[in-house]
Motif scaffolding. Structure first.
Motif, PDB file in Angstrom:
ATOM      1  N   LEU A  96      -7.857  25.591  25.760  1.00 39.00           N
ATOM      2  CA  LEU A  96      -7.204  26.546  24.858  1.00 39.00           C
ATOM      3  C   LEU A  96      -6.170  27.417  25.566  1.00 39.00           C
ATOM      4  N   ILE A 119      -5.237  26.596  20.202  1.00 36.92           N
ATOM      5  CA  ILE A 119      -5.532  26.559  18.767  1.00 36.92           C
ATOM      6  C   ILE A 119      -4.315  26.061  17.988  1.00 36.92           C
ATOM      7  N   LEU A 142      -4.092  22.375  18.516  1.00 35.77           N
ATOM      8  CA  LEU A 142      -5.099  21.722  17.688  1.00 35.77           C
ATOM      9  C   LEU A 142      -4.646  21.640  16.236  1.00 35.77           C
ATOM     10  N   VAL A 158     -12.891  20.650  22.616  1.00 30.68           N
ATOM     11  CA  VAL A 158     -12.265  21.811  23.255  1.00 30.68           C
ATOM     12  C   VAL A 158     -13.016  22.110  24.546  1.00 30.68           C
ATOM     13  N   SER A 197     -12.935  25.073  27.313  1.00 33.29           N
ATOM     14  CA  SER A 197     -12.297  26.375  27.471  1.00 33.29           C
ATOM     15  C   SER A 197     -13.180  27.360  28.218  1.00 33.29           C
ATOM     16  N   ASP A 243     -14.019  32.634  19.110  1.00 33.02           N
ATOM     17  CA  ASP A 243     -13.132  31.562  19.584  1.00 33.02           C
ATOM     18  C   ASP A 243     -13.696  30.198  19.219  1.00 33.02           C
ATOM     19  N   LYS A 244     -15.017  30.056  19.349  1.00 31.41           N
ATOM     20  CA  LYS A 244     -15.644  28.775  19.001  1.00 31.41           C
ATOM     21  C   LYS A 244     -15.483  28.481  17.509  1.00 31.41           C
ATOM     22  N   ALA A 304     -11.910  27.493  16.701  1.00 29.27           N
ATOM     23  CA  ALA A 304     -11.612  26.116  17.099  1.00 29.27           C
ATOM     24  C   ALA A 304     -12.233  25.122  16.131  1.00 29.27           C
ATOM     25  N   ALA A 317     -11.634  21.216  15.574  1.00 28.09           N
ATOM     26  CA  ALA A 317     -12.292  20.680  16.774  1.00 28.09           C
ATOM     27  C   ALA A 317     -13.626  20.052  16.387  1.00 28.09           C
ATOM     28  N   TYR A 320     -17.177  21.872  21.317  1.00 26.26           N
ATOM     29  CA  TYR A 320     -16.662  22.991  22.101  1.00 26.26           C
ATOM     30  C   TYR A 320     -17.505  23.111  23.367  1.00 26.26           C
TER      31      TYR A 320
END
Length: 226
Positions: free
Chosen positions: A53, A61, A64, A77, A79, A86-87, A90, A95, A98
């Motif tokens: 990321l 992002i 993506l 992802v 990261s 953030d998860k 994504a 995504a 992760y």
């Protein structure tokens, strides 16, 4: 041969993943920034994309989101961002998995294998076309249409829908879904299922807030009703 695009601006991570993936028989393409990643995805058509990321030119992002407009590859992802927001961002953007840094190579390779399985699995069914009131699912062609128009699904959205449709009318448990789609180490990650079911409802249900076809059994699992 399965092709994997690895996108990361840290040379040591690119090198480590390239060596480990090639040693396991994968065809590997690498990119160190977002613009190069988008060009590489269009040129090489990878089966799986590993995406950092924190890229130097474009936030991961945004990369993506750009990929999800046309690319059906599974996206993992990778990261250093560990915040739950953030998860979720994504996963909401498309995504399929992760992984946070630092990471164990063997576990990461297991996730790669799971992503490849999701992309290639296609068990047989006597009637591969399932017609619901709001949409149609062609299990053999891996195609979903709504009002005669193709609906773009990410690999994990398709994987979840396929499991529910193949078990039409039956409860599919949370543990079963998580194990099949992400592997046994994910059996507690029930938020993954909530994210993907919400996305499926927005794409397929006429009234996502009052679903008719993709039903939640609280605390137990999910069910598809034609």
């Amino acid at each position: 041969m399965t092709r994997i695009l690895v996108v990361d601006d840290e040379p040591q991570i690119l090198r480590a993943l390239r060596i480990n993936l090639k040693a396991r028989g994968y065809d590997v393409v690498t990119a160190s920034d977002g613009a190069t990643a988008l060009r590489a995805a269009a040129q090489h058509r990878p089966d799986v994309i590993v995406l950092d990321l924190g890229l130097p030119d474009i936030d991961g992002i945004e990369v993506l989101a750009g990929l999800r407009g046309w690319c059906t590859a599974s996206v993992i992802v990778l990261s250093a961002r560990t915040d739950a927001a953030d998860k979720v961002a994504a996963l909401d953007t498309g995504a399929d998995d992760y992984v946070t840094k630092p990471f164990g190579m063997e576990e990461f390779m297991a996730r790669i294998r799971a992503a490849v399985r999701r992309a290639t699995a296609s068990p047989g069914l006597p009637n591969p076309v399932v017609v619901a009131a709001a949409f149609t699912v062609d299990l053999e062609a891996k195609r979903v249409t709504r009002d005669g128009v193709d609906v773009h699904l990410t690999p994990n959205e398709w994987g979840m829908l396929e499991m529910l449709v193949r078990n039409g009318g039956k409860l599919v448990g949370q543990r079963e879904l998580l194990t099949e789609l992400w592997g046994p180490t994910y059996v507690t990650q029930t938020h993954y299922l909530r994210v993907y079911l919400t996305q499926l409802r927005h794409k397929l249900e006429p009234d996502p807030a009052h679903p008719r076809h993709l039903i939640t059994e609280p605390g137990r699992g999910y069910r598809f009703e034609p």
